[in-house]
Enzyme design. Structure first.
Site, PDB file in Angstrom:
ATOM      1  N   LYS A   1       0.844  -1.189   0.000  1.00 26.57           N
ATOM      2  CA  LYS A   1       0.000   0.000   0.000  1.00 26.57           C
ATOM      3  C   LYS A   1       0.882   1.243   0.000  1.00 26.57           C
ATOM      4  CE  LYS A   1      -4.320   1.557   2.135  1.00 26.57           C
ATOM      5  NZ  LYS A   1      -5.334   1.292   3.173  1.00 26.57           N
TER       6      LYS A   1
ATOM      7  N   GLU B   1     -19.068  -4.771  11.630  1.00 22.64           N
ATOM      8  CA  GLU B   1     -19.910  -3.900  12.439  1.00 22.64           C
ATOM      9  C   GLU B   1     -20.974  -4.658  13.220  1.00 22.64           C
ATOM     10  OE1 GLU B   1     -18.206  -1.570   9.026  1.00 22.64           O
ATOM     11  OE2 GLU B   1     -19.289  -3.483   9.209  1.00 22.64           O
TER      12      GLU B   1
ATOM     13  N   ARG C   1     -25.027  -0.939   8.843  1.00 19.71           N
ATOM     14  CA  ARG C   1     -24.803  -2.362   8.600  1.00 19.71           C
ATOM     15  C   ARG C   1     -25.147  -3.214   9.818  1.00 19.71           C
ATOM     16  NH1 ARG C   1     -19.324  -2.950   5.185  1.00 19.71           N
ATOM     17  NH2 ARG C   1     -20.634  -4.457   4.146  1.00 19.71           N
TER      18      ARG C   1
END
Length: 617
Positions: free
Chosen positions: A280, A364, A392
């Site tokens: 990344k 979540e 969610r």
């Protein structure tokens, strides 16, 4: 002339040789760094997938093949390679190109994404539609190792592995989501990275056996032996045990090798997962060193990396500071985050209270039910989460928290519109979906100075409480924090006549600025701070009704099911016959600068002033 400037995308990509692909990857990185430094956007995630995306174009034909990017914050390279380079001039700006895949933006975007862990499910649906329609094309899901921690991704893997639908899954493993990955699955992938011996061993065995007829016969009979070798060499073999063929790990920055692997994956009957390792932030030293900081950025200085418009204080920081102080006083307080410790202001808390913070990854639903379990056993859990991601876990809030009336505190960050990330990230639904739930209390600070007080108050209650606050900091500094809090009671900020303005949070700041401007012109209104969204202050509403003032209600939420709905519903049960006007959102809010979006929806102080004057006459 650069390749990036003279090629016609994606048509010319197939004509490039290996050396030109390397040159193009360097030019793309240079373009991304320069472009995102001017507009802001998701930088580190896109720098990490340059070669991976190029290899997909080398292996697939996206005039017929379809790719789904999980979340979509790594789709910038794909946008460039599908002819949208010029769109980066207005990336994430109002009426400009989205930072996420959008079906209405390009024929090469096959599914809208924005939230995590959805790509395998969506790709599987497309693949099954392909099969039922008797069509022939490849379907590819690109998912990060962070997104793979989401339960929905595992549900999809379970389905695809059991039913053997032909699907190619590219697992882009950079050991990061937005923050550093956590959990058992992250450790499992790390073990695979450390022990990539199996695939080479399998290849060597097959190559040796294929050299003779005897070997070929043996090769056809030793699948159980190979499975045993696999179990010994590669930890757990999660994917193959679920029914998905595993290939990897592969260097995701090696275009030629990746393209070869992808071409071979096309020949596999059934599902296959290709595990790629990428870095990344690759190509920009500052992003390589701090991939979290450069995951999502505003405009920044290329040389120093400093953000051009960084804010010294914010509600996230105020929440983190307040939580540390309160946790020092009360050992039963614990913090829970779903892969967002930095974004929710918990990074300092995590250093100070290592045993009292729980990062569950992108999960979540699990975060909320775990909090309920903690609350049922005497702890004081605080779930710090963005408004858009709390959606969610709606069932868990109802079923596991509110039905049992458990003292879980929801610290809802990024409540209200957030700007350039667009409709998938605007936090404009939480009031509407939380206010319908029995036992739930919803409060909001009108300024940074109230964050500590409201958090302390929420922790003192023995029931579910949601505190919602916006992204960034205060817009004005003329509001004094509350001295004390009484349940369900609003605050009278200023007295006037003819019109009563009811607002809370950031919208109260807009209303205060508007009322101050009108005051200078001789127009005075009652200005009320709705600290409590639920329950509403019925006593104050009764007093307003007796005055026979017109009412203006302002909120940074959907109109349907919001604060205005609750107030008008109550007033409808009385004999109130004056005008009531509600300002808020009636539809999804698209991307753009906050000032532009507020003005569009008549939530800026100038339009609020006009609405007040219209009711004042």
């Amino acid at each position: 002339m650069k390749l990036l400037d003279k090629l016609s995308f994606p048509e010319d990509l197939k004509k490039l040789n290996d050396k030109e692909y390397v040159t193009l990857s360097e030019e793309i990185r240079e373009f991304l760094i320069d472009s995102v430094s001017k507009t802001g956007g998701h930088l580190a995630s896109n720098l990490g997938v340059v070669e991976l995306t190029l290899s997909m174009f080398k292996a697939f034909d996206f005039k017929k093949d379809k790719v789904i990017f999980d979340v979509g914050h790594q789709s910038y390279v794909y946008k460039i390679l599908t002819g949208r380079k010029e769109g980066f001039k207005k990336l994430r700006q109002y009426d400009g190109m989205s930072g996420f895949p959008k079906r209405n933006e390009s024929k090469y975007d096959f599914f809208n994404t924005g939230h995590s862990s959805t790509s395998i499910s969506a790709a599987l649906g497309i693949a099954r539609a392909r099969d039922l329609n008797n069509e022939d094309y490849n379907v590819i899901a690109v998912i990060g190792d962070g997104a793979l921690t989401g339960g929905m991704a595992l549900e999809a893997l379970n389905d695809v592995g059991f039913n053997k639908t032909k699907l190619i899954i590219i697992l882009n493993d950079n050991q990061m989501s937005i923050s550093k990955n956590v959990g058992g699955l992250s450790k499992y992938l790390n073990n695979i990275r450390m022990a990539p011996k199996y695939n080479k061993l399998k290849t060597d065995i097959n190559a040796s056996l294929e050299h003779s007829e005897i070997g070929k016969n043996i090769a056809g009979k030793i699948s159980k032996v190979k499975d045993s070798i696999k179990q010994l060499v590669v930890p757990s073999m999660l994917f193959e045990n679920m029914g998905v063929k595993y290939i990897g790990p592969i260097d995701g920055h090696d275009i030629s090798t990746m393209a070869d692997v992808l071409c071979k994956a096309k020949e596999v009957e059934g599902p296959v997962i290709i595990h790629t390792i990428t870095q990344k932030g690759k190509g920009y030293a500052l992003a390589e060193e701090s991939p979290i900081k450069y995951h999502g950025v505003g405009p920044f200085n290329l040389d120093s990396g400093e953000m051009i418009a960084s804010q010294k204080n914010s509600y996230s920081k105020a929440f983190g500071t307040a939580l540390i102080k309160l946790s020092e006083e009360n050992k039963k307080i614990v913090a829970i985050t779903a892969a967002m410790p930095e974004g929710t202001g918990l990074s300092c808390y995590a250093k100070k209270f290592k045993n009292r913070i729980f990062d569950v990854g992108i999960a979540e639903e699990h975060a909320v039910t775990m909090a309920a379990g903690m609350a049922s056993n005497g702890l004081k859990p605080i779930v710090a989460i963005y408004s858009t991601f709390l959606q969610r876990a709606y069932d868990q809030i109802i079923h596991d928290v509110c039905l049992q009336n458990l003292p879980v505190v929801f610290a809802i960050d990024r409540a209200g519109i957030v700007g350039e990330d667009g409709e998938t990230h605007q936090g404009i639904m939480d009031v509407s979906f939380l206010s319908t739930i029995p036992n739930m209390t919803i409060i909001q600070p009108k300024c940074l100075g109230e964050v500590h007080m409201l958090l302390k108050y929420a922790l003192s209650l023995n029931k579910p409480v949601a505190i919602r606050y916006p992204r960034g900091g205060d817009l004005i500094n003329t509001l004094e924090p509350l001295k004390d809090i009484k349940e369900g009671r609003w605050e009278l900020i200023s007295k006037g006549n003819k019109v009563c303005v009811i607002a809370g949070g950031r919208m109260l700041q807009h209303a205060k600025k508007a009322s101050d401007m009108l005051y200078e012109k001789g127009v005075n209104v009652d200005l009320i701070n709705a600290t409590f969204i639920k329950p509403i202050d019925e006593e104050m509403l009764d007093r307003i009704a007796q005055k026979e003032y017109n009412i203006l209600i302002i909120e940074d939420n959907m109109l349907q099911g919001g604060l205005g709905s609750a107030i008008t519903d109550y007033l409808s049960k009385t004999n109130f016959n004056k005008k009531v006007k509600c300002l808020g959102y009636e539809d999804f809010v698209h991307q753009g600068n906050l000032d532009i979006l507020y003005k569009m929806h008549k939530l800026d102080f100038e339009n609020i002033s006009k609405e007040i004057l219209a009711l004042y006459d």
